[in-house]
Write a protein that holds these residues in place. Structure first.
Motif, PDB file in Angstrom:
ATOM      1  N   ARG A  52       0.836  -1.213   0.000  1.00  0.00           N
ATOM      2  CA  ARG A  52       0.000   0.000   0.000  1.00  0.00           C
ATOM      3  C   ARG A  52       0.864   1.254   0.000  1.00  0.00           C
ATOM      4  O   ARG A  52       0.552   2.241  -0.671  1.00  0.00           O
ATOM      5  CB  ARG A  52      -0.935  -0.027   1.205  1.00  0.00           C
ATOM      6  N   LEU A  53       1.965   1.230   0.755  1.00  0.00           N
ATOM      7  CA  LEU A  53       2.875   2.371   0.789  1.00  0.00           C
ATOM      8  C   LEU A  53       3.418   2.677  -0.601  1.00  0.00           C
ATOM      9  O   LEU A  53       3.418   3.830  -1.052  1.00  0.00           O
ATOM     10  CB  LEU A  53       4.026   2.070   1.752  1.00  0.00           C
ATOM     11  N   LEU A  54       3.887   1.653  -1.298  1.00  0.00           N
ATOM     12  CA  LEU A  54       4.475   1.856  -2.619  1.00  0.00           C
ATOM     13  C   LEU A  54       3.439   2.347  -3.613  1.00  0.00           C
ATOM     14  O   LEU A  54       3.744   3.182  -4.480  1.00  0.00           O
ATOM     15  CB  LEU A  54       5.126   0.560  -3.108  1.00  0.00           C
ATOM     16  N   ARG A  55       2.219   1.853  -3.518  1.00  0.00           N
ATOM     17  CA  ARG A  55       1.162   2.346  -4.410  1.00  0.00           C
ATOM     18  C   ARG A  55       0.923   3.831  -4.197  1.00  0.00           C
ATOM     19  O   ARG A  55       0.696   4.586  -5.147  1.00  0.00           O
ATOM     20  CB  ARG A  55      -0.115   1.544  -4.186  1.00  0.00           C
ATOM     21  N   GLY A  56       0.973   4.260  -2.944  1.00  0.00           N
ATOM     22  CA  GLY A  56       0.810   5.673  -2.661  1.00  0.00           C
ATOM     23  C   GLY A  56       1.917   6.516  -3.260  1.00  0.00           C
ATOM     24  O   GLY A  56       1.668   7.559  -3.868  1.00  0.00           O
ATOM     25  N   LEU A 291      -5.892   4.678   0.113  1.00  0.00           N
ATOM     26  CA  LEU A 291      -4.877   5.181  -0.814  1.00  0.00           C
ATOM     27  C   LEU A 291      -4.954   6.699  -0.985  1.00  0.00           C
ATOM     28  O   LEU A 291      -3.929   7.391  -0.931  1.00  0.00           O
ATOM     29  CB  LEU A 291      -5.010   4.486  -2.172  1.00  0.00           C
ATOM     30  N   ASP A 292      -6.150   7.232  -1.204  1.00  0.00           N
ATOM     31  CA  ASP A 292      -6.270   8.675  -1.419  1.00  0.00           C
ATOM     32  C   ASP A 292      -5.807   9.455  -0.196  1.00  0.00           C
ATOM     33  O   ASP A 292      -5.140  10.493  -0.328  1.00  0.00           O
ATOM     34  CB  ASP A 292      -7.715   9.043  -1.762  1.00  0.00           C
ATOM     35  N   ASP A 293      -6.151   8.963   0.992  1.00  0.00           N
ATOM     36  CA  ASP A 293      -5.713   9.641   2.220  1.00  0.00           C
ATOM     37  C   ASP A 293      -4.200   9.586   2.359  1.00  0.00           C
ATOM     38  O   ASP A 293      -3.565  10.556   2.798  1.00  0.00           O
ATOM     39  CB  ASP A 293      -6.367   8.987   3.439  1.00  0.00           C
ATOM     40  N   LEU A 294      -3.619   8.458   1.999  1.00  0.00           N
ATOM     41  CA  LEU A 294      -2.160   8.311   2.065  1.00  0.00           C
ATOM     42  C   LEU A 294      -1.473   9.292   1.125  1.00  0.00           C
ATOM     43  O   LEU A 294      -0.516   9.978   1.514  1.00  0.00           O
ATOM     44  CB  LEU A 294      -1.771   6.876   1.697  1.00  0.00           C
ATOM     45  N   VAL A 295      -1.964   9.380  -0.100  1.00  0.00           N
ATOM     46  CA  VAL A 295      -1.370  10.282  -1.089  1.00  0.00           C
ATOM     47  C   VAL A 295      -1.470  11.732  -0.613  1.00  0.00           C
ATOM     48  O   VAL A 295      -0.505  12.507  -0.715  1.00  0.00           O
ATOM     49  CB  VAL A 295      -2.062  10.092  -2.457  1.00  0.00           C
TER      50      VAL A 295
END
Length: 327
Positions: A52-56, A291-295
């Motif tokens: 998930r981190l890398l996708r962000g 994901l959106d929150d991470l980005v």
């Protein structure tokens, strides 16, 4: 979303991700007494959290990933991490920094998983000096692993050597012999002060510019720096198959070309290796729908990145030693 950029116009296509703070070496400049976990040690990010981190980060333009530690091969699922990272859309380069102790046993497994660049810590070509610096008499096996990486056709093979006054700062002739017929990049890294090494730093720090001057006087020529390259200034010579790189963090304008961010093994974003704070991302890595929150969280923090570090003032931030953040 547009690529991640800070207020000084620097962009960040390069992420250094520590996957574990533990290390099996006892390097004099980092963990001279070895790694010791305490009762409050938090488990490193899981494979799902890493994914998930890398996708962000790829949403924000990251395409080069370097896996670091501690020593990443201490993690039993390292091959799975490499395979997962290589499969994330947008990741085009998967590199790793290692002490090389498992190279001869795991190299081909890692390459099959997607590894396409490797940096191996080799602080000396002298067996006795290597053992004294690292606490392990493993030089011959590690160099054999490096040769295996070259024979396997790995696109990028580099060696890292931390310069230490009166320990290994007189080994340039040996390195020249080593590079004559090997397509390896050797990077000399200037010793950096961290939170717990001030006496050692005062005893052994030597400015990398001295070595750089020797290279220039011997006909080595500086190469242009690639957009996603690390911090080394690289040098080429027509009579040698390999290259030298110089990492001089105390040099003027060293931070002007910064293009990388760091995430610790427990998920804290570090805007600088020697920054004063970390931003916890782990709470945003618990479900795919975050994901959106991470980005937004990553993008919202980049404005806090300083123009440069404060090592010249003796300020080392919250980095007690290099293994804690990934160097």
């Amino acid at each position: 979303m547009s690529p991640l950029a800070d207020r000084y116009g620097r962009r960040f296509p390069y992420l250094r991700l520590s996957v574990i703070p533990a290390c099996n070496f006892r390097c004099t400049y980092c963990l001279p007494h070895g790694y010791h976990a305490d009762a409050n040690t938090t488990a490193p990010l899981s494979l799902a959290e890493i994914t998930r981190l890398l996708r962000g980060f790829t949403e924000l333009g990251m395409h080069k990933l370097r896996i670091t530690g501690g020593e990443p091969s201490v993690r039993h699922d390292l091959t799975d991490i490499l395979r997962t990272a290589a499969a994330v859309p947008g990741v085009t380069k998967v590199a790793m920094t290692t002490n090389g102790t498992l190279l001869t046993r795991r190299l081909h497994e890692w390459i099959d998983a997607g590894l396409n660049a490797i940096n191996v810590s080799v602080d000396s070509l002298d067996r006795a000096v290597f053992a004294r610096v690292t606490g392990h008499d493993r030089l011959e096996d590690i160099l054999h692993g490096v040769d295996m990486a070259l024979e396997a056709g790995l696109p990028s093979v580099k060696l890292n050597a931390v310069l230490l006054r009166d320990v290994n700062d007189d080994e340039l002739p040996g390195w020249l012999d080593y590079l004559r017929d090997r397509r390896v990049g050797v990077r000399f890294i200037e010793l950096m002060q961290t939170g717990d090494n001030l006496p050692f730093f005062r005893d052994h720090h030597v400015r990398a510019e001295k070595l750089e001057t020797q290279l220039l006087e011997s006909g080595w020529q500086a190469l242009p720096r690639a957009a996603d390259a690390g911090p080394a200034r690289e040098y080429l010579h027509p009579d040698y198959a390999g290259r030298f790189g110089i990492i001089a963090p105390y040099a003027k304008d060293f931070c002007a070309g910064c293009n990388r961010l760091r995430v610790t093994a427990t998920g804290d974003l570090r805007l600088c290796l020697f920054g004063e704070f970390g931003i916890p991302l782990r709470p945003l890595l618990q479900a795919d729908d975050q994901l959106d929150d991470l980005v937004r969280a990553i993008g919202g923090q980049i404005g806090r990145k300083e123009q440069g570090h404060f090592l010249h003032e003796g300020r080392t931030g919250i980095t007690p030693h290099l293994a804690s953040t990934g160097g």
